[in-house]
Design a protein around this motif. Structure first.
Motif, PDB file in Angstrom:
ATOM      1  N   VAL A   1       2.262 -10.359 -13.888  1.00 57.46           N
ATOM      2  CA  VAL A   1       1.840 -10.965 -15.120  1.00 57.46           C
ATOM      3  C   VAL A   1       0.552 -11.734 -14.904  1.00 57.46           C
ATOM      4  CG1 VAL A   1       2.303 -12.760 -16.697  1.00 57.46           C
ATOM      5  CG2 VAL A   1       4.061 -11.249 -16.198  1.00 57.46           C
ATOM      6  N   PRO A   2       0.288 -12.505 -13.761  1.00 62.58           N
ATOM      7  CA  PRO A   2      -1.092 -13.190 -13.756  1.00 62.58           C
ATOM      8  C   PRO A   2      -2.175 -12.256 -13.464  1.00 62.58           C
ATOM      9  CG  PRO A   2       0.706 -14.065 -12.155  1.00 62.58           C
ATOM     10  CD  PRO A   2       1.338 -12.844 -12.772  1.00 62.58           C
ATOM     11  N   TYR A   3      -1.878 -10.925 -13.233  1.00 64.99           N
ATOM     12  CA  TYR A   3      -2.952  -9.904 -13.091  1.00 64.99           C
ATOM     13  C   TYR A   3      -3.348  -9.164 -14.192  1.00 64.99           C
ATOM     14  CZ  TYR A   3      -2.187 -11.452  -8.150  1.00 64.99           C
ATOM     15  OH  TYR A   3      -1.934 -11.861  -6.941  1.00 64.99           O
ATOM     16  N   VAL A   4      -2.398  -9.196 -15.349  1.00 65.07           N
ATOM     17  CA  VAL A   4      -2.477  -8.167 -16.433  1.00 65.07           C
ATOM     18  C   VAL A   4      -3.810  -7.965 -16.867  1.00 65.07           C
ATOM     19  CG1 VAL A   4      -1.657  -7.465 -18.611  1.00 65.07           C
ATOM     20  CG2 VAL A   4      -0.054  -7.999 -16.751  1.00 65.07           C
ATOM     21  N   SER A   5      -4.364  -8.997 -17.359  1.00 63.42           N
ATOM     22  CA  SER A   5      -5.593  -9.242 -18.251  1.00 63.42           C
ATOM     23  C   SER A   5      -6.774  -8.788 -17.367  1.00 63.42           C
ATOM     24  CB  SER A   5      -5.968 -10.538 -18.521  1.00 63.42           C
ATOM     25  OG  SER A   5      -6.179 -11.459 -17.680  1.00 63.42           O
ATOM     26  N   ARG A   6      -6.704  -8.937 -16.245  1.00 64.06           N
ATOM     27  CA  ARG A   6      -7.808  -8.270 -15.239  1.00 64.06           C
ATOM     28  C   ARG A   6      -7.642  -7.013 -14.808  1.00 64.06           C
ATOM     29  NH1 ARG A   6      -8.097 -12.532 -10.258  1.00 64.06           N
ATOM     30  NH2 ARG A   6      -5.872 -12.743 -10.964  1.00 64.06           N
ATOM     31  N   LEU A   7      -6.620  -6.295 -14.892  1.00 62.80           N
ATOM     32  CA  LEU A   7      -6.283  -5.232 -14.778  1.00 62.80           C
ATOM     33  C   LEU A   7      -6.649  -4.217 -15.563  1.00 62.80           C
ATOM     34  CD1 LEU A   7      -2.816  -5.159 -12.704  1.00 62.80           C
ATOM     35  CD2 LEU A   7      -5.039  -4.885 -11.900  1.00 62.80           C
ATOM     36  N   ARG A   8      -6.442  -4.818 -17.004  1.00 62.07           N
ATOM     37  CA  ARG A   8      -6.859  -4.064 -18.100  1.00 62.07           C
ATOM     38  C   ARG A   8      -8.244  -3.642 -18.113  1.00 62.07           C
ATOM     39  NH1 ARG A   8      -3.789  -7.994 -22.042  1.00 62.07           N
ATOM     40  NH2 ARG A   8      -1.536  -6.691 -22.134  1.00 62.07           N
TER      41      ARG A   8
ATOM     42  N   HIS B   1      13.857  -0.853  -5.983  1.00 60.08           N
ATOM     43  CA  HIS B   1      14.523  -0.333  -4.899  1.00 60.08           C
ATOM     44  C   HIS B   1      14.476  -0.942  -3.376  1.00 60.08           C
ATOM     45  CE1 HIS B   1      15.553   2.709  -7.557  1.00 60.08           C
ATOM     46  NE2 HIS B   1      14.326   2.832  -8.196  1.00 60.08           N
ATOM     47  N   ARG B   2      13.228  -1.551  -3.432  1.00 56.84           N
ATOM     48  CA  ARG B   2      12.972  -2.112  -1.917  1.00 56.84           C
ATOM     49  C   ARG B   2      11.971  -3.340  -2.361  1.00 56.84           C
ATOM     50  NH1 ARG B   2       9.978   2.687   1.514  1.00 56.84           N
ATOM     51  NH2 ARG B   2       8.429   1.976  -0.066  1.00 56.84           N
ATOM     52  N   PRO B   3      12.569  -4.624  -2.540  1.00 56.69           N
ATOM     53  CA  PRO B   3      11.986  -5.599  -2.660  1.00 56.69           C
ATOM     54  C   PRO B   3      11.051  -6.226  -1.683  1.00 56.69           C
ATOM     55  CG  PRO B   3      14.443  -5.824  -3.647  1.00 56.69           C
ATOM     56  CD  PRO B   3      14.327  -4.496  -2.822  1.00 56.69           C
ATOM     57  N   ASP B   4      11.720  -5.923  -0.370  1.00 57.27           N
ATOM     58  CA  ASP B   4      10.785  -6.173   0.736  1.00 57.27           C
ATOM     59  C   ASP B   4       9.390  -5.634   0.824  1.00 57.27           C
ATOM     60  OD1 ASP B   4      12.950  -7.880   1.336  1.00 57.27           O
ATOM     61  OD2 ASP B   4      13.689  -6.618   3.031  1.00 57.27           O
ATOM     62  N   TRP B   5       9.401  -4.518   0.197  1.00 63.40           N
ATOM     63  CA  TRP B   5       7.970  -3.884   0.369  1.00 63.40           C
ATOM     64  C   TRP B   5       7.238  -4.313  -1.131  1.00 63.40           C
ATOM     65  CZ3 TRP B   5       6.100   0.274   3.360  1.00 63.40           C
ATOM     66  CH2 TRP B   5       6.704   0.496   4.482  1.00 63.40           C
ATOM     67  N   LEU B   6       7.758  -4.987  -1.999  1.00 59.96           N
ATOM     68  CA  LEU B   6       6.919  -5.396  -3.131  1.00 59.96           C
ATOM     69  C   LEU B   6       5.310  -5.937  -2.676  1.00 59.96           C
ATOM     70  CD1 LEU B   6       6.530  -5.540  -6.139  1.00 59.96           C
ATOM     71  CD2 LEU B   6       7.788  -7.851  -6.079  1.00 59.96           C
ATOM     72  N   PRO B   7       5.282  -6.706  -1.600  1.00 60.81           N
ATOM     73  CA  PRO B   7       3.919  -7.100  -1.230  1.00 60.81           C
ATOM     74  C   PRO B   7       2.959  -6.149  -1.085  1.00 60.81           C
ATOM     75  CG  PRO B   7       5.762  -8.534  -0.235  1.00 60.81           C
ATOM     76  CD  PRO B   7       6.280  -7.443  -0.822  1.00 60.81           C
ATOM     77  N   VAL B   8       3.434  -5.081  -0.465  1.00 59.51           N
ATOM     78  CA  VAL B   8       2.354  -3.786  -0.351  1.00 59.51           C
ATOM     79  C   VAL B   8       1.615  -3.345  -1.775  1.00 59.51           C
ATOM     80  CG1 VAL B   8       1.903  -1.643   0.345  1.00 59.51           C
ATOM     81  CG2 VAL B   8       3.726  -2.911   1.463  1.00 59.51           C
ATOM     82  N   PRO B   9       2.219  -3.171  -2.744  1.00 61.30           N
ATOM     83  CA  PRO B   9       1.371  -2.800  -4.027  1.00 61.30           C
ATOM     84  C   PRO B   9       0.706  -4.100  -4.533  1.00 61.30           C
ATOM     85  CG  PRO B   9       3.666  -2.657  -4.406  1.00 61.30           C
ATOM     86  CD  PRO B   9       3.802  -2.732  -3.002  1.00 61.30           C
ATOM     87  N   MET B  10       1.421  -5.388  -4.438  1.00 56.82           N
ATOM     88  CA  MET B  10       0.850  -6.578  -5.037  1.00 56.82           C
ATOM     89  C   MET B  10      -0.533  -6.842  -4.284  1.00 56.82           C
ATOM     90  SD  MET B  10       2.608  -7.110  -7.410  1.00 56.82           S
ATOM     91  CE  MET B  10       1.643  -8.596  -7.706  1.00 56.82           C
ATOM     92  N   ALA B  11      -0.380  -6.497  -3.002  1.00 60.18           N
ATOM     93  CA  ALA B  11      -1.794  -6.846  -2.085  1.00 60.18           C
ATOM     94  C   ALA B  11      -2.906  -6.178  -2.859  1.00 60.18           C
ATOM     95  CB  ALA B  11      -1.715  -6.387  -0.724  1.00 60.18           C
ATOM     96  N   ALA B  12      -2.781  -4.707  -3.026  1.00 59.14           N
ATOM     97  CA  ALA B  12      -3.526  -3.916  -3.810  1.00 59.14           C
ATOM     98  C   ALA B  12      -3.768  -4.354  -5.343  1.00 59.14           C
ATOM     99  CB  ALA B  12      -2.969  -2.463  -4.066  1.00 59.14           C
ATOM    100  N   ILE B  13      -2.609  -4.763  -6.028  1.00 64.67           N
ATOM    101  CA  ILE B  13      -3.047  -5.265  -7.302  1.00 64.67           C
ATOM    102  C   ILE B  13      -4.177  -6.289  -7.051  1.00 64.67           C
ATOM    103  CG2 ILE B  13      -1.820  -6.682  -9.173  1.00 64.67           C
ATOM    104  CD1 ILE B  13      -1.262  -3.887  -9.156  1.00 64.67           C
ATOM    105  N   ALA B  14      -3.988  -7.300  -6.254  1.00 67.23           N
ATOM    106  CA  ALA B  14      -4.734  -8.587  -6.210  1.00 67.23           C
ATOM    107  C   ALA B  14      -6.155  -8.005  -6.051  1.00 67.23           C
ATOM    108  CB  ALA B  14      -4.267  -9.301  -4.975  1.00 67.23           C
ATOM    109  N   ARG B  15      -6.288  -6.917  -5.169  1.00 70.21           N
ATOM    110  CA  ARG B  15      -7.697  -6.660  -4.721  1.00 70.21           C
ATOM    111  C   ARG B  15      -8.439  -5.806  -6.073  1.00 70.21           C
ATOM    112  NH1 ARG B  15      -8.816  -1.337  -3.493  1.00 70.21           N
ATOM    113  NH2 ARG B  15      -6.618  -1.054  -3.008  1.00 70.21           N
ATOM    114  N   LEU B  16      -7.601  -4.974  -6.697  1.00 73.52           N
ATOM    115  CA  LEU B  16      -8.016  -4.142  -7.687  1.00 73.52           C
ATOM    116  C   LEU B  16      -8.394  -5.096  -9.106  1.00 73.52           C
ATOM    117  CD1 LEU B  16      -5.455  -1.232  -7.155  1.00 73.52           C
ATOM    118  CD2 LEU B  16      -8.055  -1.109  -7.351  1.00 73.52           C
ATOM    119  N   ALA B  17      -7.575  -6.201  -9.074  1.00 73.76           N
ATOM    120  CA  ALA B  17      -7.666  -7.282 -10.037  1.00 73.76           C
ATOM    121  C   ALA B  17      -9.088  -7.961 -10.251  1.00 73.76           C
ATOM    122  CB  ALA B  17      -6.716  -8.156 -10.323  1.00 73.76           C
TER     123      ALA B  17
END
Length: 447
Positions: free
Chosen positions: A295-302, A428-444
């Protein structure tokens, strides 16, 4: 030798009666399979779409299955039926029906049975029919008989059998009507002379109720290692992976160039950027409702999608791989090969065959480098960035255009992929969620 039951009870194995035996055991067994789509949902509305006795004691089935809140899916099964089962096949047991024509018998997954797997290869060696099943092949290739089969572990969406380390047969578990891209594309590329893709030598399909690809036999590459394994080995040893990444970029470009020659390009569409951006925005908004961390990244990802809407797609759309990552490439000796052109099995075949921007494949591979860098601790983002740069440089050297020159589109596709990954990992793999979230933060941040 197995004592089979279909010889003595064959006259009673009509599809409706067969289902009285199989419904109960399949409702328990199907949700446990990695290739079953309706994870966590009750199996409902089972129906036999097609039934063929390949040999006594072995049934080829297409089973339609519904699950709550989902459309029907069709699955391909090869079932063995026996009164006595040797201990080597106990792991393949599906169940023991208590009613119907198979009552008291053991039903098992016959793909684990070397005898049934060998007889399936014999069908593929000689073009012909078995009920609604059609077996075809490349007349220039003679597949030898007597090759020992073994089933591959680890595949998720399908099942593969290796024969004598010479050929590999992929059976599509969740099937859709139409020609599967994993037959259509490698066959077309082979005729174009593209040596980066193993060419099909035999395949089988059904015309009941409509033409549907069921399996493809291709050369097996003994000693080959998938890109994901090689990347992790490189990380574990502290080795660079840039040379391999550069050559992989060149291989990707070769395949894209061949695809552009074989298949007609997509029509030029000045609204394509807006349509793509709208679809990506919808996926982002839908996913954010299910993954609060987004949610905190949605506006910047758009903003990444807005740039595509304003600038368009750039290069004309064309046929692409559709699900490219390090697990879809093999390295044998010093050469990369690209495999598995099925695309995302959950998507309709018509969508998977649709021309798209080649940058989509590139974004998928860039995300895969990122995943590999996170798979080893501590995280090594510099390793991933070096691989990403080398891969794009290799692609540019072969294709004569640099994907980094389409930065807005590349960022949008990478963002869309990371959003998909966030939803998958959250489920499916909550322990892996930080992997795409790190990319989300960079891309935002626009990087």
């Amino acid at each position: 030798m197995l004592k089979t039951a279909t010889q003595s009870r064959g006259s009673s194995l009509s599809p409706p009666l067969l289902l009285t035996s199989l419904a109960g055991v399949l409702q328990e067994w199907l949700p446990q399979q990695r290739w079953f789509a309706g994870k966590g949902l009750p199996v409902t509305d089972l129906a036999v779409v097609s039934m063929t006795e390949l040999h006594p004691g072995c049934l080829h089935l297409l089973i339609s299955s519904g699950h709550a809140g989902s459309r029907d899916d069709c699955y391909q099964l090869l079932l063995g039926v026996s009164e006595e089962l040797p201990s080597r096949l106990h792991h393949a047991v599906i169940g023991r029906p208590s009613e119907g024509p198979l009552a008291g018998l053991t039903v098992y997954d016959a793909l684990h049975d070397p005898r049934s797997a060998a007889l399936l290869l014999e069908r593929l060696r000689t073009p012909g029919t078995a009920g609604p099943l059609r077996f075809e092949g490349d007349a220039r290739t003679v597949v030898p008989s007597g090759l020992t089969p073994r089933i591959l572990d680890g595949e998720q969406s399908n099942t593969s059998l290796v024969y004598g380390d010479s050929y590999i047969l992929k059976l599509f578990r969740r099937v859709q009507y139409g020609v599967n891209p994993d037959l259509e594309v490698p066959w077309a590329l082979a005729r174009e002379g593209c040596a980066r893709v193993p060419a099909p030598v035999a395949w089988f399909w059904t015309n009941e109720p409509r033409r549907t690809t069921l399996g493809v036999l291709q050369p097996f590459l003994p000693g080959a290692t998938d890109g994901w394994t090689l990347a992790l080995q490189s990380l574990a040893a502290g080795r660079d992976f840039t040379d391999e990444s550069y050559e992989l970029g060149r291989a990707t470009a070769e395949v894209h160039l061949a695809l552009a020659q074989v298949f007609a390009p997509g029509p030029a569409d000045r609204h394509g950027g807006r349509l793509l951006a709208a679809a990506m925005t919808t996926r982002l908004d839908t996913t954010a409702r299910q993954v609060p961390a987004l949610v905190p990244y949605v506006s910047r990802l758009r903003a990444a999608y807005d740039a595509v809407a304003a600038r368009g797609l750039g290069r004309p759309p064309q046929r692409i791989h559709g699900d490219l990552h390090l697990g879809q490439v093999l390295r044998a000796g010093q050469r990369w090969f690209v495999i598995d052109f099925e695309g995302e099995p959950a998507r309709p075949i018509a969508e998977r065959r649709r021309p798209q921007a080649p940058v989509r494949d590139i974004a998928g591979m860039l995300r895969s480098f990122d995943y590999a860098a996170h798979a080893r601790r501590p995280w090594q983002p510099q390793w991933a960035q070096r691989c990403r740069d080398a891969y794009c440089a290799g692609y540019a050297a072969e294709a004569v255009w640099d994907p980094r020159g389409q930065s807005e589109l590349l960022r949008a596709y990478e963002t869309d992929r990371a959003v998909y990954e966030a939803l998958y990992e959250a489920r499916h793999r909550p322990d892996w969620l930080p992997v795409p979230m790190a990319a989300i933060a960079r891309l935002a941040e626009g990087r």
